[in-house]
Design a protein around this motif. Structure first.
Motif, mmCIF file in Angstrom:
data_model
loop_
_atom_site.group_PDB
_atom_site.id
_atom_site.type_symbol
_atom_site.label_atom_id
_atom_site.label_comp_id
_atom_site.label_asym_id
_atom_site.label_seq_id
_atom_site.Cartn_x
_atom_site.Cartn_y
_atom_site.Cartn_z
ATOM 1 N N LEU A 93 0.825 -1.207 0.000
ATOM 2 C CA LEU A 93 0.000 0.000 0.000
ATOM 3 C C LEU A 93 0.864 1.265 0.000
ATOM 4 O O LEU A 93 0.540 2.260 -0.665
ATOM 5 C CB LEU A 93 -0.923 0.002 1.214
ATOM 6 N N ASN A 94 1.968 1.232 0.760
ATOM 7 C CA ASN A 94 2.867 2.392 0.796
ATOM 8 C C ASN A 94 3.482 2.682 -0.581
ATOM 9 O O ASN A 94 3.603 3.837 -0.994
ATOM 10 C CB ASN A 94 3.990 2.168 1.804
ATOM 11 N N VAL A 95 3.838 1.603 -1.295
ATOM 12 C CA VAL A 95 4.497 1.777 -2.591
ATOM 13 C C VAL A 95 3.483 2.128 -3.679
ATOM 14 O O VAL A 95 3.693 3.071 -4.465
ATOM 15 C CB VAL A 95 5.287 0.507 -2.970
ATOM 16 N N LEU A 96 2.377 1.387 -3.734
ATOM 17 C CA LEU A 96 1.444 1.547 -4.847
ATOM 18 C C LEU A 96 0.496 2.735 -4.679
ATOM 19 O O LEU A 96 0.121 3.380 -5.657
ATOM 20 C CB LEU A 96 0.636 0.268 -5.039
ATOM 21 N N ILE A 97 0.060 3.003 -3.454
ATOM 22 C CA ILE A 97 -0.944 4.057 -3.251
ATOM 23 C C ILE A 97 -0.305 5.354 -2.763
ATOM 24 O O ILE A 97 -0.559 6.429 -3.300
ATOM 25 C CB ILE A 97 -2.026 3.581 -2.263
ATOM 26 N N ILE A 98 0.545 5.253 -1.744
ATOM 27 C CA ILE A 98 1.133 6.463 -1.173
ATOM 28 C C ILE A 98 2.311 6.944 -2.022
ATOM 29 O O ILE A 98 2.632 8.129 -2.049
ATOM 30 C CB ILE A 98 1.583 6.217 0.282
ATOM 31 N N GLY A 99 2.944 5.993 -2.718
ATOM 32 C CA GLY A 99 4.087 6.356 -3.571
ATOM 33 C C GLY A 99 5.396 6.420 -2.833
ATOM 34 O O GLY A 99 6.337 7.108 -3.267
ATOM 35 N N LEU A 100 5.495 5.693 -1.707
ATOM 36 C CA LEU A 100 6.744 5.657 -0.955
ATOM 37 C C LEU A 100 7.699 4.647 -1.577
ATOM 38 O O LEU A 100 7.289 3.707 -2.264
ATOM 39 C CB LEU A 100 6.473 5.293 0.502
ATOM 40 N N SER A 101 8.973 4.801 -1.309
ATOM 41 C CA SER A 101 9.966 3.881 -1.845
ATOM 42 C C SER A 101 10.135 2.695 -0.911
ATOM 43 O O SER A 101 9.668 2.698 0.228
ATOM 44 C CB SER A 101 11.312 4.597 -2.026
ATOM 45 N N MET A 102 10.879 1.693 -1.373
ATOM 46 C CA MET A 102 11.129 0.503 -0.564
ATOM 47 C C MET A 102 12.042 0.791 0.628
ATOM 48 O O MET A 102 12.230 -0.073 1.482
ATOM 49 C CB MET A 102 11.743 -0.596 -1.433
ATOM 50 N N LYS A 103 12.599 1.991 0.661
ATOM 51 C CA LYS A 103 13.432 2.357 1.810
ATOM 52 C C LYS A 103 12.616 2.380 3.103
ATOM 53 O O LYS A 103 13.193 2.336 4.206
ATOM 54 C CB LYS A 103 14.068 3.717 1.578
ATOM 55 N N MET A 104 11.269 2.462 2.982
ATOM 56 C CA MET A 104 10.400 2.471 4.158
ATOM 57 C C MET A 104 10.170 1.062 4.713
ATOM 58 O O MET A 104 9.557 0.899 5.759
ATOM 59 C CB MET A 104 9.049 3.097 3.798
ATOM 60 N N PHE A 105 10.702 0.053 3.977
ATOM 61 C CA PHE A 105 10.478 -1.336 4.397
ATOM 62 C C PHE A 105 10.970 -1.606 5.819
ATOM 63 O O PHE A 105 10.271 -2.250 6.613
ATOM 64 C CB PHE A 105 11.148 -2.281 3.389
ATOM 65 N N PRO A 106 12.156 -1.148 6.239
ATOM 66 C CA PRO A 106 12.616 -1.408 7.615
ATOM 67 C C PRO A 106 11.687 -0.809 8.681
ATOM 68 O O PRO A 106 11.509 -1.406 9.746
ATOM 69 C CB PRO A 106 14.004 -0.749 7.658
ATOM 70 N N THR A 107 11.113 0.366 8.393
ATOM 71 C CA THR A 107 10.202 0.957 9.375
ATOM 72 C C THR A 107 8.932 0.120 9.524
ATOM 73 O O THR A 107 8.361 0.040 10.615
ATOM 74 C CB THR A 107 9.820 2.391 8.977
ATOM 75 N N VAL A 108 8.496 -0.483 8.418
ATOM 76 C CA VAL A 108 7.337 -1.370 8.483
ATOM 77 C C VAL A 108 7.660 -2.577 9.350
ATOM 78 O O VAL A 108 6.859 -3.000 10.202
ATOM 79 C CB VAL A 108 6.898 -1.804 7.073
ATOM 80 N N LEU A 109 8.859 -3.140 9.157
ATOM 81 C CA LEU A 109 9.279 -4.285 9.969
ATOM 82 C C LEU A 109 9.324 -3.909 11.450
ATOM 83 O O LEU A 109 8.833 -4.653 12.313
ATOM 84 C CB LEU A 109 10.658 -4.779 9.522
ATOM 85 N N MET A 110 9.922 -2.759 11.746
ATOM 86 C CA MET A 110 10.050 -2.340 13.139
ATOM 87 C C MET A 110 8.680 -2.112 13.789
ATOM 88 O O MET A 110 8.460 -2.492 14.941
ATOM 89 C CB MET A 110 10.880 -1.060 13.222
ATOM 90 N N ARG A 111 7.765 -1.506 13.040
ATOM 91 C CA ARG A 111 6.432 -1.296 13.585
ATOM 92 C C ARG A 111 5.719 -2.621 13.835
ATOM 93 O O ARG A 111 5.026 -2.800 14.835
ATOM 94 C CB ARG A 111 5.599 -0.407 12.662
ATOM 95 N N GLY A 112 5.875 -3.566 12.921
ATOM 96 C CA GLY A 112 5.253 -4.886 13.093
ATOM 97 C C GLY A 112 5.776 -5.601 14.326
ATOM 98 O O GLY A 112 5.017 -6.201 15.090
ATOM 99 N N ILE A 113 7.128 -5.538 14.525
ATOM 100 C CA ILE A 113 7.732 -6.190 15.693
ATOM 101 C C ILE A 113 7.294 -5.498 16.981
ATOM 102 O O ILE A 113 6.945 -6.147 17.979
ATOM 103 C CB ILE A 113 9.269 -6.183 15.566
ATOM 104 N N LEU A 114 7.294 -4.144 16.968
ATOM 105 C CA LEU A 114 6.911 -3.390 18.162
ATOM 106 C C LEU A 114 5.457 -3.654 18.545
ATOM 107 O O LEU A 114 5.145 -3.888 19.722
ATOM 108 C CB LEU A 114 7.124 -1.894 17.913
ATOM 109 N N ILE A 115 4.575 -3.644 17.550
ATOM 110 C CA ILE A 115 3.165 -3.942 17.827
ATOM 111 C C ILE A 115 3.016 -5.349 18.389
ATOM 112 O O ILE A 115 2.272 -5.586 19.341
ATOM 113 C CB ILE A 115 2.315 -3.782 16.547
#
Length: 329
Positions: A93-115
């Motif tokens: 969703l971040n890449v296709l809809i928001i237009g973010l790059s794959m550089k945001m992938f680590p933050t997604v991982l960290m949020r998933g682990i923290l949650i």
């Protein structure tokens, strides 16, 4: 239904808190653009919603498996799957809809682990709280059953004592006056019927207990005549009392004191509406070796402790006084 509803509310509340908590940096970064940029609003909405549903499913998996006998390997596998789904969906969703790059992938991982970590500990808290509540409810249930067993035992200890003394009185009257013994037997049957009917009752209206006392006093005065004087001053109070309580106190006064023309026994029964008590007072002229076991008053006190959470009061000076607490409906 109420339990499930409250558990669902708890899960949703925790999940919403986690979704907002882990996305606070993103919300603050997008805050200046939220009013003007639809993409910024969409970005925040997607991050929060995906994290919210991830948290809900995560907690449900841990919570439901805690109620079953599934192995830890299966729980870990399902948690891993939901984590992978979360990372894939949010990254896509971040890449296709928001237009973010794959550089945001680590933050997604960290949020998933923290949650996952916080949700796990919240879930364990919920499980432990429910277990403690179940233990408390079970203890209360066992306590109630124990009190009922104690109460039944105490009642059963009182009744044989009453029956024994009544039969002794009847035997004496049969030898003394057969005419009186017939009337006595009629009243005695009423008293015994009341006693038997009260076996299944822990409390009775004060009015019913006083009706028993009228019959019981009639029986006693047939035997003792003017040597026994009972004065009642009872208000019409809509309260309750353990059955045969007053009868026991009168019986004790008869048992322990001399009753004769030279030394009549006086008994007063009085109620106090303001204190919600009833007092039985008798003159003292003890028989020799009349100490007794004291089990009657001890058992009576135990009954009041169980039923009213109050103890009876006993005073002895010029008279012997027992104050019984009355119990509301």
């Amino acid at each position: 239904m109420n339990k499930k509803f409250s558990t669902t509310q708890f899960v949703w509340g925790v999940s919403l808190f986690l979704a907002l908590f882990v996305n606070l940096p993103i919300i603050f970064l997008q805050l200046p653009r939220l009013e003007k940029s639809g993409i910024a609003q969409l970005d925040v909405l997607i991050q929060v919603l995906v994290c919210f549903f991830y948290s809900v499913f995560f907690i449900q998996i841990v919570y439901n498996h805690s109620k079953s006998s599934h192995s830890k390997t299966k729980i870990f596998f399902e948690i891993f799957i939901i984590f992978i789904v979360f990372v894939f969906v949010l990254t896509t969703l971040n890449v296709l809809i928001i237009g973010l790059s794959m550089k945001m992938f680590p933050t997604v991982l960290m949020r998933g682990i923290l949650i996952g970590l916080i949700a796990y500990f919240f879930c364990r808290f919920l499980i432990e709280t429910e277990r403690k509540n179940e233990i408390l409810l079970e203890n209360e249930h066992l306590k109630s059953e124990n009190l009922l067993v104690q109460l039944s035992s105490l009642k059963n200890q009182l009744n044989p004592h009453f029956l024994f003394n009544s039969l002794n009185t009847l035997s004496w009257l049969i030898n003394e006056d057969k005419g009186k013994s017939q009337r006595y037997l009629q009243k005695l049957s009423q008293v015994l019927r009341y006693s038997l009917s009260m076996q299944e009752h822990s409390l009775v209206p004060l009015k019913e207990e006083l009706t028993l006392i009228d019959s019981y006093i009639f029986l006693l005065q047939m035997r003792f005549g003017e040597n026994l004087k009972v004065v009642k001053n009872i208000e019409n109070i809509p309260l309750q009392i353990p059955p045969l309580s007053l009868q026991l106190l009168i019986e004790n006064a008869i048992k322990h004191n001399i009753i004769s023309t030279e030394s009549p026994l006086h008994i007063w029964i009085e109620s106090n509406e303001s204190d919600k008590t009833i007092t039985v007072r008798n003159t003292i002229n003890l028989k020799q070796n009349s100490g007794g076991t004291g089990i009657g008053l001890v058992n009576l006190n135990e009954r009041f402790k169980i039923l009213a959470n109050r103890e009876i009061e006993i005073e002895q000076n010029e008279a012997f006084i027992v104050i019984l607490p009355l119990i509301s409906y």
